[in-house]
Design a protein around this motif. Structure first.
Motif, PDB file in Angstrom:
ATOM      1  N   MET A   1      -0.193   4.307  -2.233  1.00 56.34           N
ATOM      2  CA  MET A   1      -1.405   4.989  -1.779  1.00 56.34           C
ATOM      3  C   MET A   1      -1.146   5.749  -0.477  1.00 56.34           C
ATOM      4  O   MET A   1      -1.701   6.823  -0.266  1.00 56.34           O
ATOM      5  CB  MET A   1      -2.547   4.007  -1.613  1.00 56.34           C
ATOM      6  CG  MET A   1      -3.119   3.574  -2.952  1.00 56.34           C
ATOM      7  SD  MET A   1      -3.937   1.986  -2.879  1.00 56.34           S
ATOM      8  CE  MET A   1      -2.535   0.885  -2.898  1.00 56.34           C
TER       9      MET A   1
ATOM     10  N   ARG B   1     -13.165   5.498  -1.923  1.00 56.51           N
ATOM     11  CA  ARG B   1     -11.705   5.484  -2.077  1.00 56.51           C
ATOM     12  C   ARG B   1     -11.114   4.213  -1.462  1.00 56.51           C
ATOM     13  O   ARG B   1     -11.698   3.584  -0.595  1.00 56.51           O
ATOM     14  CB  ARG B   1     -11.088   6.715  -1.417  1.00 56.51           C
ATOM     15  CG  ARG B   1     -11.648   8.053  -1.894  1.00 56.51           C
ATOM     16  CD  ARG B   1     -11.117   8.549  -3.215  1.00 56.51           C
ATOM     17  NE  ARG B   1      -9.818   9.133  -3.162  1.00 56.51           N
ATOM     18  CZ  ARG B   1      -9.530  10.393  -2.894  1.00 56.51           C
ATOM     19  NH1 ARG B   1     -10.493  11.247  -2.611  1.00 56.51           N
ATOM     20  NH2 ARG B   1      -8.292  10.818  -2.907  1.00 56.51           N
ATOM     21  N   GLU B   2      -9.901   3.868  -1.898  1.00 63.38           N
ATOM     22  CA  GLU B   2      -9.179   2.691  -1.419  1.00 63.38           C
ATOM     23  C   GLU B   2      -8.795   2.888   0.046  1.00 63.38           C
ATOM     24  O   GLU B   2      -8.531   4.011   0.479  1.00 63.38           O
ATOM     25  CB  GLU B   2      -7.919   2.519  -2.282  1.00 63.38           C
ATOM     26  CG  GLU B   2      -7.536   1.106  -2.585  1.00 63.38           C
ATOM     27  CD  GLU B   2      -6.876   0.334  -1.460  1.00 63.38           C
ATOM     28  OE1 GLU B   2      -6.287   0.943  -0.552  1.00 63.38           O
ATOM     29  OE2 GLU B   2      -6.951  -0.896  -1.490  1.00 63.38           O
TER      30      GLU B   2
ATOM     31  N   LYS C   1       0.803  -1.229   0.000  1.00 69.63           N
ATOM     32  CA  LYS C   1       0.000   0.000   0.000  1.00 69.63           C
ATOM     33  C   LYS C   1       0.835   1.277   0.000  1.00 69.63           C
ATOM     34  O   LYS C   1       0.289   2.375   0.084  1.00 69.63           O
ATOM     35  CB  LYS C   1      -0.938   0.024   1.217  1.00 69.63           C
ATOM     36  CG  LYS C   1      -1.898  -1.136   1.283  1.00 69.63           C
ATOM     37  CD  LYS C   1      -2.888  -1.129   0.134  1.00 69.63           C
ATOM     38  CE  LYS C   1      -3.922  -2.225   0.284  1.00 69.63           C
ATOM     39  NZ  LYS C   1      -4.866  -2.280  -0.810  1.00 69.63           N
TER      40      LYS C   1
ATOM     41  N   GLU D   1      -5.968   5.073   1.256  1.00 68.91           N
ATOM     42  CA  GLU D   1      -6.108   6.513   1.043  1.00 68.91           C
ATOM     43  C   GLU D   1      -6.581   7.235   2.304  1.00 68.91           C
ATOM     44  O   GLU D   1      -6.620   8.468   2.339  1.00 68.91           O
ATOM     45  CB  GLU D   1      -7.027   6.789  -0.146  1.00 68.91           C
ATOM     46  CG  GLU D   1      -6.382   6.364  -1.470  1.00 68.91           C
ATOM     47  CD  GLU D   1      -7.254   6.660  -2.668  1.00 68.91           C
ATOM     48  OE1 GLU D   1      -7.528   7.853  -2.904  1.00 68.91           O
ATOM     49  OE2 GLU D   1      -7.658   5.699  -3.356  1.00 68.91           O
TER      50      GLU D   1
ATOM     51  N   GLU E   1      -9.618   0.247  -9.746  1.00 71.72           N
ATOM     52  CA  GLU E   1      -8.432  -0.274  -9.086  1.00 71.72           C
ATOM     53  C   GLU E   1      -8.627  -0.494  -7.582  1.00 71.72           C
ATOM     54  O   GLU E   1      -7.777  -1.086  -6.933  1.00 71.72           O
ATOM     55  CB  GLU E   1      -7.256   0.700  -9.257  1.00 71.72           C
ATOM     56  CG  GLU E   1      -6.826   0.928 -10.682  1.00 71.72           C
ATOM     57  CD  GLU E   1      -5.732   1.983 -10.777  1.00 71.72           C
ATOM     58  OE1 GLU E   1      -4.609   1.613 -11.169  1.00 71.72           O
ATOM     59  OE2 GLU E   1      -6.009   3.160 -10.444  1.00 71.72           O
ATOM     60  N   VAL E   2      -9.733   0.002  -7.045  1.00 70.85           N
ATOM     61  CA  VAL E   2      -9.958  -0.065  -5.605  1.00 70.85           C
ATOM     62  C   VAL E   2     -10.229  -1.501  -5.191  1.00 70.85           C
ATOM     63  O   VAL E   2     -11.127  -2.156  -5.702  1.00 70.85           O
ATOM     64  CB  VAL E   2     -11.133   0.851  -5.187  1.00 70.85           C
ATOM     65  CG1 VAL E   2     -11.496   0.657  -3.734  1.00 70.85           C
ATOM     66  CG2 VAL E   2     -10.783   2.308  -5.485  1.00 70.85           C
ATOM     67  N   GLY E   3      -9.420  -1.978  -4.236  1.00 64.63           N
ATOM     68  CA  GLY E   3      -9.614  -3.327  -3.703  1.00 64.63           C
ATOM     69  C   GLY E   3     -10.702  -3.341  -2.648  1.00 64.63           C
ATOM     70  O   GLY E   3     -11.721  -4.006  -2.779  1.00 64.63           O
TER      71      GLY E   3
ATOM     72  N   LEU F   1      -6.321   6.127  -6.636  1.00 64.14           N
ATOM     73  CA  LEU F   1      -6.635   5.056  -7.577  1.00 64.14           C
ATOM     74  C   LEU F   1      -7.897   5.362  -8.369  1.00 64.14           C
ATOM     75  O   LEU F   1      -8.783   6.071  -7.889  1.00 64.14           O
ATOM     76  CB  LEU F   1      -6.847   3.740  -6.821  1.00 64.14           C
ATOM     77  CG  LEU F   1      -5.642   3.161  -6.099  1.00 64.14           C
ATOM     78  CD1 LEU F   1      -6.032   1.855  -5.424  1.00 64.14           C
ATOM     79  CD2 LEU F   1      -4.474   2.935  -7.041  1.00 64.14           C
TER      80      LEU F   1
ATOM     81  N   SER G   1     -12.957  -0.585  -0.282  1.00 64.48           N
ATOM     82  CA  SER G   1     -13.260   0.835  -0.116  1.00 64.48           C
ATOM     83  C   SER G   1     -13.328   1.210   1.357  1.00 64.48           C
ATOM     84  O   SER G   1     -13.514   0.357   2.234  1.00 64.48           O
ATOM     85  CB  SER G   1     -14.584   1.170  -0.789  1.00 64.48           C
ATOM     86  OG  SER G   1     -15.657   0.602  -0.059  1.00 64.48           O
TER      87      SER G   1
END
Length: 142
Positions: A67, A124-125, A64, A128, A77-79, A73, A81
């Protein structure tokens, strides 16, 4: 990876929440450390480089790190949230209360995740959250 039998019905759910609690409070600690270090004049790159060479290094930190430095991202691409892990932290807080387990770090993590989601960062990921925390710190000191 191997399968680990955790016990009776519901034990795997408790294990999942345990793992997420540790991971997300670790992420919150990284966000706070980055905000602290950068507010004190260090660059995010230096903070992360030193953390990577310290006892707090984990595979998660390496995965990570972009990020955590501030990379945003694309939605595809977000794994996981921030909204998804906030839901997990709500489950952790509720279950901890039911079990009578004080979890102040988890509650602080839930507060920060809730603030990020309320500020429009829900999709967002998860890493982040560090950028959100630095932004929040800057706003509080403006």
């Amino acid at each position: 990876r191997r399968i680990i039998h955790t016990g009776g019905i519901g034990s795997a759910c408790i294990m999942k929440l345990t793992v997420n609690s540790v991971l997300l409070t670790y992420l919150q600690a990284l966000a706070e450390g980055l905000a602290f270090g950068t507010r004190g004049g260090l660059t995010a790159e230096i903070v992360l480089e030193v953390l990577a060479e310290s006892p707090v290094n984990t595979p998660f930190l390496a995965i990570k790190s972009e990020m955590l430095r501030g990379k945003v991202l694309e939605p595809s691409e977000v794994g996981a949230s921030l909204a998804t892990v906030r839901k997990d932290m709500l489950s952790i807080a509720s279950t901890a209360s039911d079990l009578g387990v004080p979890m102040p770090a988890a509650y602080a993590t839930l507060v920060n995740l809730s603030a990020a989601c309320a500020a429009g960062w829900a999709d967002r990921e998860i890493a982040e959250i560090a950028s959100f925390h630095r932004l929040l710190t800057a706003q509080l000191n403006a």
